[in-house]
Design an enzyme around this catalytic site. Structure first.
Site, PDB file in Angstrom:
ATOM      1  N   GLY A  18       2.147  -8.297  -6.677  1.00  0.00           N
ATOM      2  CA  GLY A  18       2.712  -8.309  -5.334  1.00  0.00           C
ATOM      3  C   GLY A  18       4.130  -8.846  -5.211  1.00  0.00           C
ATOM      4  N   SER A  19       4.977  -8.571  -6.212  1.00  0.00           N
ATOM      5  CA  SER A  19       6.359  -9.062  -6.065  1.00  0.00           C
ATOM      6  C   SER A  19       7.116  -8.257  -5.001  1.00  0.00           C
ATOM      7  CB  SER A  19       7.099  -9.071  -7.410  1.00  0.00           C
ATOM      8  OG  SER A  19       7.397  -7.765  -7.833  1.00  0.00           O
ATOM      9  N   ARG A  71     -13.599   7.842  -2.555  1.00  0.00           N
ATOM     10  CA  ARG A  71     -12.265   7.519  -2.038  1.00  0.00           C
ATOM     11  C   ARG A  71     -12.264   7.540  -0.510  1.00  0.00           C
ATOM     12  NH1 ARG A  71      -7.746   8.846  -4.892  1.00  0.00           N
ATOM     13  NH2 ARG A  71      -8.872  10.408  -6.038  1.00  0.00           N
ATOM     14  N   MET A  96      -2.724   0.692  -6.552  1.00  0.00           N
ATOM     15  CA  MET A  96      -2.991   1.617  -7.655  1.00  0.00           C
ATOM     16  C   MET A  96      -4.038   2.679  -7.314  1.00  0.00           C
ATOM     17  SD  MET A  96      -0.812   0.593  -9.785  1.00  0.00           S
ATOM     18  CE  MET A  96      -1.266   1.381 -11.322  1.00  0.00           C
ATOM     19  N   ASN A 113       5.920   4.115   0.052  1.00  0.00           N
ATOM     20  CA  ASN A 113       5.593   3.621  -1.294  1.00  0.00           C
ATOM     21  C   ASN A 113       6.886   3.398  -2.055  1.00  0.00           C
ATOM     22  OD1 ASN A 113       3.950   3.027  -3.609  1.00  0.00           O
ATOM     23  ND2 ASN A 113       4.436   5.043  -4.416  1.00  0.00           N
ATOM     24  N   HIS A 115       8.400   3.401  -6.070  1.00  0.00           N
ATOM     25  CA  HIS A 115       8.074   3.875  -7.422  1.00  0.00           C
ATOM     26  C   HIS A 115       9.250   3.568  -8.345  1.00  0.00           C
ATOM     27  CE1 HIS A 115       5.997   6.293 -10.372  1.00  0.00           C
ATOM     28  NE2 HIS A 115       7.153   6.843 -10.673  1.00  0.00           N
ATOM     29  N   GLU A 148       0.024  13.815   0.048  1.00  0.00           N
ATOM     30  CA  GLU A 148      -1.124  13.916  -0.871  1.00  0.00           C
ATOM     31  C   GLU A 148      -0.735  14.127  -2.317  1.00  0.00           C
ATOM     32  OE1 GLU A 148      -4.846  15.919   0.511  1.00  0.00           O
ATOM     33  OE2 GLU A 148      -3.495  16.312   2.178  1.00  0.00           O
ATOM     34  N   ASP A 151       3.242  10.568  -5.976  1.00  0.00           N
ATOM     35  CA  ASP A 151       4.637  10.111  -5.904  1.00  0.00           C
ATOM     36  C   ASP A 151       5.577  11.235  -5.456  1.00  0.00           C
ATOM     37  OD1 ASP A 151       3.857   7.569  -6.882  1.00  0.00           O
ATOM     38  OD2 ASP A 151       3.935   8.311  -8.931  1.00  0.00           O
ATOM     39  N   GLU A 180      14.250  -2.936  -6.966  1.00  0.00           N
ATOM     40  CA  GLU A 180      13.142  -2.594  -6.047  1.00  0.00           C
ATOM     41  C   GLU A 180      13.062  -3.608  -4.912  1.00  0.00           C
ATOM     42  OE1 GLU A 180       9.247  -1.667  -7.746  1.00  0.00           O
ATOM     43  OE2 GLU A 180      10.174  -1.281  -9.673  1.00  0.00           O
TER      44      GLU A 180
END
Ligand code: GRF
Length: 203
Positions: A18-19, A71, A96, A113, A115, A148, A151, A180
């Site tokens: 969680g950085s 899911r 993840m 998100n 990446h 969906e 990435d 990031e």
């Protein structure tokens, strides 16, 4: 008279250290992301070390494990937790799992998100290793909306990180991570500023 800015309620989803979550919390609490409050951190892993960090920052934490469910069922519980807390935007930060269609459709263009590559290159796991193996000279990170695809959603912001001679995966990953932590709060601030404009235009 213009209406006062809305304070958007953010949820951060994590699975690990969680950085990036911590960078977002810092930015929201210090006003670098204006009109934003991190209302909850949700983890699918009870052992995620980011949970303790979130608690130390005074943020509510919730663990929602998959426990062998589909899911869709797992996501349904997460969506219920988000709705209960009236969450406006969701930031995935080292979360993840791939989200179900129902989750994405519940929050269109409201799930972000980060990446560790210059997308669309090097999707999926070990993006920094993939970049080194391809011999790229410029790596980096990307903040994008989640759809969906893996990435693959629309890109919001990117930052380049030069690859050095004799770079290792660890060294390159650390330099990308530093960027990031800057890029994610900036990208969230951009998205929220646009959301304020849209709200004002529709009021
Ligand atoms: C980061 O490299 C992020 O880009 C990727 O997973 C990693 C999470 O790190 N999605 P952290 O948990 O934010 O420290």
């Amino acid at each position: 008279m213009s209406s006062p800015a809305k304070t958007f309620r953010l949820a951060i989803l994590i699975s690990g250290r969680g950085s990036n979550m911590a960078a977002l919390i810092d930015a929201a609490q210090s006003g670098k992301i204006p009109a934003a409050e991190v209302a909850v951190v949700i983890s699918d892993q009870s052992a995620a070390s980011g949970l303790q960090r979130a608690n130390e920052c005074g943020i509510e934490t919730v663990v929602i494990e998959r426990r062998g469910r589909s899911r869709e069922e797992h996501d349904r519980e997460i969506i219920a937790a988000l709705r209960e807390r009236k969450i406006d935007f969701i930031c995935l930060a080292g979360y993840m799992r791939i989200l179900s269609r129902d989750f994405i459709e519940a929050y269109p263009r409201r799930i972000l998100n980060i990446h560790p590559s210059l997308l669309p290159s090097f999707t999926g796991l070990e993006a920094q290793k993939q970049a080194l193996e391809h011999g790229v000279k410029v790596a980096g990170c990307t903040v994008h909306f989640v759809d969906e695809s893996l990435d693959g959603g629309p890109i919001i912001a990117q930052r380049e990180v030069p690859v050095r001679e004799a770079d290792t995966v660890e060294a390159l990953s650390a330099r990308i991570l530093e960027q990031e932590h800057r890029l994610y709060p900036e990208a969230v601030a951009t998205v929220l500023a646009q959301a304020q404009v849209n709200l004002a235009a529709n009021s």
